[in-house]
Enzyme design. Structure first.
Site, PDB file in Angstrom:
ATOM      1  N   GLU A  56       1.120  -1.454   0.029  1.00  0.00           N
ATOM      2  CA  GLU A  56      -0.469   0.018  -0.398  1.00  0.00           C
ATOM      3  C   GLU A  56       0.677   0.883   0.315  1.00  0.00           C
ATOM      4  O   GLU A  56       0.784   2.242   1.325  1.00  0.00           O
ATOM      5  CB  GLU A  56      -0.718  -0.055   1.017  1.00  0.00           C
ATOM      6  CG  GLU A  56      -2.258  -1.092   0.932  1.00  0.00           C
ATOM      7  CD  GLU A  56      -3.104  -0.941   2.111  1.00  0.00           C
ATOM      8  OE1 GLU A  56      -3.031  -0.205   2.805  1.00  0.00           O
ATOM      9  OE2 GLU A  56      -4.207  -1.758   1.771  1.00  0.00           O
ATOM     10  N   GLU A  87      -4.762  -8.705  -0.068  1.00  0.00           N
ATOM     11  CA  GLU A  87      -5.790  -8.935   0.651  1.00  0.00           C
ATOM     12  C   GLU A  87      -6.762  -8.359   0.176  1.00  0.00           C
ATOM     13  O   GLU A  87      -7.237  -7.956  -0.580  1.00  0.00           O
ATOM     14  CB  GLU A  87      -5.473  -6.941   1.251  1.00  0.00           C
ATOM     15  CG  GLU A  87      -3.677  -7.026   2.005  1.00  0.00           C
ATOM     16  CD  GLU A  87      -3.422  -5.545   2.947  1.00  0.00           C
ATOM     17  OE1 GLU A  87      -4.889  -5.125   3.698  1.00  0.00           O
ATOM     18  OE2 GLU A  87      -2.396  -5.607   2.962  1.00  0.00           O
TER      19      GLU A  87
END
Length: 508
Positions: A177, A308
């Site tokens: 991220e 994820e």
């Protein structure tokens, strides 16, 4: 409302892309009780363990044929410095986990403990490296420490810490991220870093790394395009440059706004349908990222990685808000079953997916409470579907009538299905997402026949039902005798809010 019907055509002799077993991957972060109290109880624990690794958790996950495990994060990965987690435990420095609960991390579960866990599980390690606060040298040396043989400074350090032979570590994440907790970077800046870090994450000996560039949030297709520009050109037929072999993205299913995600167990029927609408959105997102990648990699040599995914609810009352502990209901299980149907349809591009997270965090497989272990409804979907791993996909041509629910101007198709074949055994998965109505489904089988059938069902009285230490099998698989043979195939009635699998040998 009545008359929910569906018909499907499956050509048993026309095999599609292989469904990578890594679509059934898992994720373990230093977050709440996922590692400590979940996977790892310490060497002094009365709970049965091996080197501090909890053996009942290992046994439960081995029953899923767990293919890979991603670690140490998540957001934690980009503040984790791996050398703090090796050597004698008493000498390992303590840090503060600023992302999750602002608690101290003693680093007792580090590289050697994670690799021992993967060996017990029979799972491939997927290590997420530190780009956000680390250095190129730090990540390069971690790869060397883990995978190099012969003579080198990192090899000598590994051997001094008790491991002579290198490990096999196929999967390596280049940060996490990067647009957010991994550094708040612009796509252009991270894309350059991804090339740089990938260059120094070297293949040692016969350990070939599958490097995964940290990708987009949700539908940020521009981020994916920026990464693809680093390894190929728009519309060209050339083989992509070998900097990274996968591009990731993350998508969580919410039933409401981020600021008020709602309860995991106390929700309305409308809330349930809003959740299902959000879950089905992953199909459009995978299609979008795939379309961008196709422009730069038409032969689909680079994998898309959803490392994820899962439901995200407000934490259980009375628990640390930074620990992300939530219950797991039949609703969560149906989110998982429909995700897998979608994953299977995208098997040509989608290479890996990792549910968040494996134990005690978000949409977990397992909840622990002291010595007690609870298998969640989501765990059972993974177990019932494990026959799809590394199987050839079979296209399911589905036609439905009266199987659409509308909520907030969004239509939710309530019937979902997928199928595959492996070792001449066919597995068909079907979900009826309707909260109240059954669905009559006929399946026309062509190009072969099926032998003796075994069918199982996962459902409960209420979509809010879940498992606890006192009632561990409220939502658990049971045999299903509702499948009948017709002249050309099968017929069954799917109860409301139910997941069904049918397994049978394929006959000529």
């Amino acid at each position: 409302m009545s008359g929910h019907t569906g018909s499907a055509i499956i050509n048993l002799d026309i095999e599609g892309p292989v469904i990578s077993r890594h679509l059934y991957g898992h994720f373990a972060e230093h977050l709440g009780r996922c590692i400590y109290g979940g996977f790892y109880v310490g060497e002094d624990s009365p709970i049965p363990h091996e080197g501090g690794i909890r053996l009942d958790v290992v046994e439960a996950l081995r029953a899923l044929n767990i293919p890979n495990l991603r670690w140490p994060g998540g957001c934690f990965a980009d503040e984790y410095h791996w050398k703090d987690g090796i050597g004698p435990k008493a000498e390992r420095p303590v840090m503060v986990n600023t992302h999750w609960g602002n608690v101290e991390e003693n680093n007792h579960f580090g590289t050697h403990e994670f690799m021992a866990l993967c060996e017990l599980l029979g799972a491939d390690p997927y290590i997420s490296g530190n780009v956000g606060s680390g250095t190129v040298r730090e990540m390069s040396e971690w790869v060397e420490y883990l995978t190099r043989d012969g003579a080198s400074p990192m090899v000598r350090q590994r051997r001094a810490n008790g491991r002579d032979q290198p490990w096999r570590v196929p999967f390596w994440g280049l940060g996490n991220e990067a647009w957010g907790c991994g550094g708040s970077m612009r796509a252009e800046h991270y894309a350059d870093l991804a090339r740089q870090y990938a260059t120094y994450c070297r293949d040692h000996g016969d350990n070939t790394l599958y490097r995964i560039a940290a990708g987009a949030a949700d539908g940020d297709f521009a981020w994916t395009e920026q990464l693809m520009r680093q390894i190929s050109c728009f519309g060209c037929e050339a083989t992509p440059k070998n900097f990274f072999q996968g591009v990731s993205f993350h998508y969580y299913t919410l039933g409401g706004p981020w600021e008020n995600k709602g309860s995991a167990t106390d929700f309305t029927e409308d809330g349930y349908y809003r959740t299902m609408a959000a879950a089905l959105r992953v199909d459009r997102l995978i299609s979008g990222h795939s379309a961008v990648m196709d422009c730069y990699d038409p032969h689909r040599r680079v994998g898309l990685v959803l490392d994820e995914w899962g439901t995200w609810w407000s934490v259980e009352p009375g628990t640390n808000p930074g620990f992300l502990f939530q219950q797991n209901t039949l609703r969560d299980a149906l989110v998982a079953s429909t995700h897998f149907d979608i994953f299977h349809r995208h098997a040509e591009r989608l290479f890996m997916a990792n549910i968040a997270q494996t134990v005690n965090v978000l949409q977990a497989m397992i909840l622990t409470d002291g010595e007690r272990l609870v298998l969640t409804p989501t765990y059972h979907v993974f177990e019932m579907n494990k026959g799809h791993q590394d199987a050839a996909s079979l296209a399911v041509h589905l036609r439905t009538e009266g199987t659409v629910r509308t909520v907030d101007d969004t239509e939710v198709e309530t019937l979902s299905a997928s199928a595959s074949v492996k070792d001449d055994h066919v597995l068909i998965s079907l979900s009826n997402l309707d909260a109240r109505e059954p669905a009559d489904v006929s399946i026309d089988l062509r190009g072969g026949e099926l032998g003796s059938l075994t069918a199982r069902i996962l459902t409960a009285d209420r979509i809010q039902d879940h498992n606890t230490g006192d009632a561990p099998e409220t939502v658990a698989p049971r045999s299903f005798d509702g499948v009948t043979r017709t002249g050309t195939g099968l017929r069954l009635t799917l109860p409301p809010h139910a997941f069904v699998t049918i397994r049978a040998p394929r006959l000529p």
